[in-house]
Design an enzyme around this catalytic site. Sequence first.
Site, PDB file in Angstrom:
ATOM      1  N   GLU A 194     -43.790  29.657 104.026  1.00 53.23           N
ATOM      2  CA  GLU A 194     -44.374  29.481 102.695  1.00 53.23           C
ATOM      3  C   GLU A 194     -44.527  27.986 102.424  1.00 53.23           C
ATOM      4  OE1 GLU A 194     -45.832  31.237 100.199  1.00 53.23           O
ATOM      5  OE2 GLU A 194     -45.924  29.285  99.208  1.00 53.23           O
ATOM      6  N   ASP A 213     -54.759  33.119 100.500  1.00 54.81           N
ATOM      7  CA  ASP A 213     -55.609  32.472  99.490  1.00 54.81           C
ATOM      8  C   ASP A 213     -57.062  32.465  99.967  1.00 54.81           C
ATOM      9  OD1 ASP A 213     -53.351  32.007  98.002  1.00 54.81           O
ATOM     10  OD2 ASP A 213     -53.071  29.964  98.726  1.00 54.81           O
ATOM     11  N   ASP A 229     -57.194  42.372  99.385  1.00 57.42           N
ATOM     12  CA  ASP A 229     -58.111  43.172  98.558  1.00 57.42           C
ATOM     13  C   ASP A 229     -59.409  42.406  98.340  1.00 57.42           C
ATOM     14  OD1 ASP A 229     -57.055  41.191  96.846  1.00 57.42           O
ATOM     15  OD2 ASP A 229     -57.617  42.375  95.099  1.00 57.42           O
ATOM     16  N   GLU A 273     -46.164  42.083  97.478  1.00 55.45           N
ATOM     17  CA  GLU A 273     -46.172  41.938  96.023  1.00 55.45           C
ATOM     18  C   GLU A 273     -47.610  41.986  95.480  1.00 55.45           C
ATOM     19  OE1 GLU A 273     -44.395  38.296  94.804  1.00 55.45           O
ATOM     20  OE2 GLU A 273     -44.627  38.800  92.698  1.00 55.45           O
TER      21      GLU A 273
HETATM   22  N1  SAM Z   1     -48.193  37.336 101.003  1.00 53.59           N
HETATM   23  C1  SAM Z   1     -47.769  37.469  99.625  1.00 53.59           C
HETATM   24  C2  SAM Z   1     -48.225  38.793  99.055  1.00 53.59           C
HETATM   25  O1  SAM Z   1     -49.085  39.434  99.680  1.00 53.59           O
HETATM   26  O2  SAM Z   1     -47.710  39.188  98.010  1.00 53.59           O
HETATM   27  C3  SAM Z   1     -48.259  36.282  98.787  1.00 53.59           C
HETATM   28  C4  SAM Z   1     -49.729  36.164  98.606  1.00 53.59           C
HETATM   29  S1  SAM Z   1     -50.210  34.664  97.751  1.00 53.59           S
HETATM   30  C5  SAM Z   1     -51.821  35.001  97.223  1.00 53.59           C
HETATM   31  C6  SAM Z   1     -50.520  33.550  99.103  1.00 53.59           C
HETATM   32  C7  SAM Z   1     -49.300  32.744  99.484  1.00 53.59           C
HETATM   33  O3  SAM Z   1     -49.597  32.009 100.660  1.00 53.59           O
HETATM   34  C8  SAM Z   1     -48.881  31.736  98.424  1.00 53.59           C
HETATM   35  O4  SAM Z   1     -47.511  31.839  98.178  1.00 53.59           O
HETATM   36  C9  SAM Z   1     -49.247  30.392  99.057  1.00 53.59           C
HETATM   37  O5  SAM Z   1     -48.414  29.348  98.627  1.00 53.59           O
HETATM   38  C10 SAM Z   1     -49.101  30.687 100.527  1.00 53.59           C
HETATM   39  N2  SAM Z   1     -49.929  29.831 101.384  1.00 53.59           N
HETATM   40  C11 SAM Z   1     -51.247  29.590 101.223  1.00 53.59           C
HETATM   41  N3  SAM Z   1     -51.696  28.751 102.172  1.00 53.59           N
HETATM   42  C12 SAM Z   1     -50.626  28.451 102.952  1.00 53.59           C
HETATM   43  C13 SAM Z   1     -50.464  27.627 104.085  1.00 53.59           C
HETATM   44  N4  SAM Z   1     -51.473  26.911 104.590  1.00 53.59           N
HETATM   45  N5  SAM Z   1     -49.230  27.560 104.644  1.00 53.59           N
HETATM   46  C14 SAM Z   1     -48.193  28.257 104.125  1.00 53.59           C
HETATM   47  N6  SAM Z   1     -48.297  29.054 103.039  1.00 53.59           N
HETATM   48  C15 SAM Z   1     -49.495  29.156 102.461  1.00 53.59           C
END
Ligand code: SAM
Length: 214
Positions: free
Chosen positions: A68, A117, A153, A193
């Site tokens: 993360e 993301d 999604d 989540e």
């Molecule tokens: N995977 C979880 C879920 O499905 O509930 C969280 C989804 S959230 C939209 C995306 C997560 O990926 C965020 O906590 C973000 O900080 C992390 N993230 C995005 N780009 C990242 C990167 N380059 N390296 C590590 N973490 C990353």
Amino acid sequence: MRLRNINGSREIIADSPFVIHEPEQYKGKMKELFQNQHPLHIEIGMGKGKFIMELASLHPEINYIGIEKYSSVLLRAIQKMEQNELPNLKFIRMDAEDITNVFDEGEVDRIYLNFSDPWPKDRHAKRRLPSKEFLARYDVILIKEGKLEFKTDNKDLFDFALEQLPLAGWEAEKVTFDLHHDEEMNQGNIMTEYEERFSALGNPICKYIIHRSK
Ligand code: SAM
């Protein structure tokens, strides 16, 4: 997901026994940290860790590392581990762009991406975790026959992810545009989540499982 201004999160992470500190030092030696020879599965962008913690408690025969980027988010996963410690799970706070500095060639047996993301602007496409640039990084660290699983999604992101596969030398072995109504692929599905949140709104969940083209 980004929780800002959580005082002291960096300090708590620095002191946490659940976090791999200075992970570059363990490149090629991750198994030593777990003191066994079990396979290693990683989730990149794990958020607060719901998915990987459930997986790790179901599969003590596999080692897991959750990655993360943000301290304030990782803090939540650490707090959950304090309530329910799992010996086969560790965390790394890092940007996945640096993943080849942390894992050696073929050190990882499986990769999970969940609700990554979207980075909707074209000029940010390289930052998307299922982009060809990231697939090239995964190509280094994943065992030859290793698989990568991705759920989202976001249909645009999923279409983009599918388009990237041939460009990076990967191919899909299973694809669904509605995971929760796909009996085969949904078997044993562990909800993340975000998956809980967005499927409750009626959004279909897309998923692929991919491997390198032969
Ligand atoms: N995977 C979880 C879920 O499905 O509930 C969280 C989804 S959230 C939209 C995306 C997560 O990926 C965020 O906590 C973000 O900080 C992390 N993230 C995005 N780009 C990242 C990167 N380059 N390296 C590590 N973490 C990353």
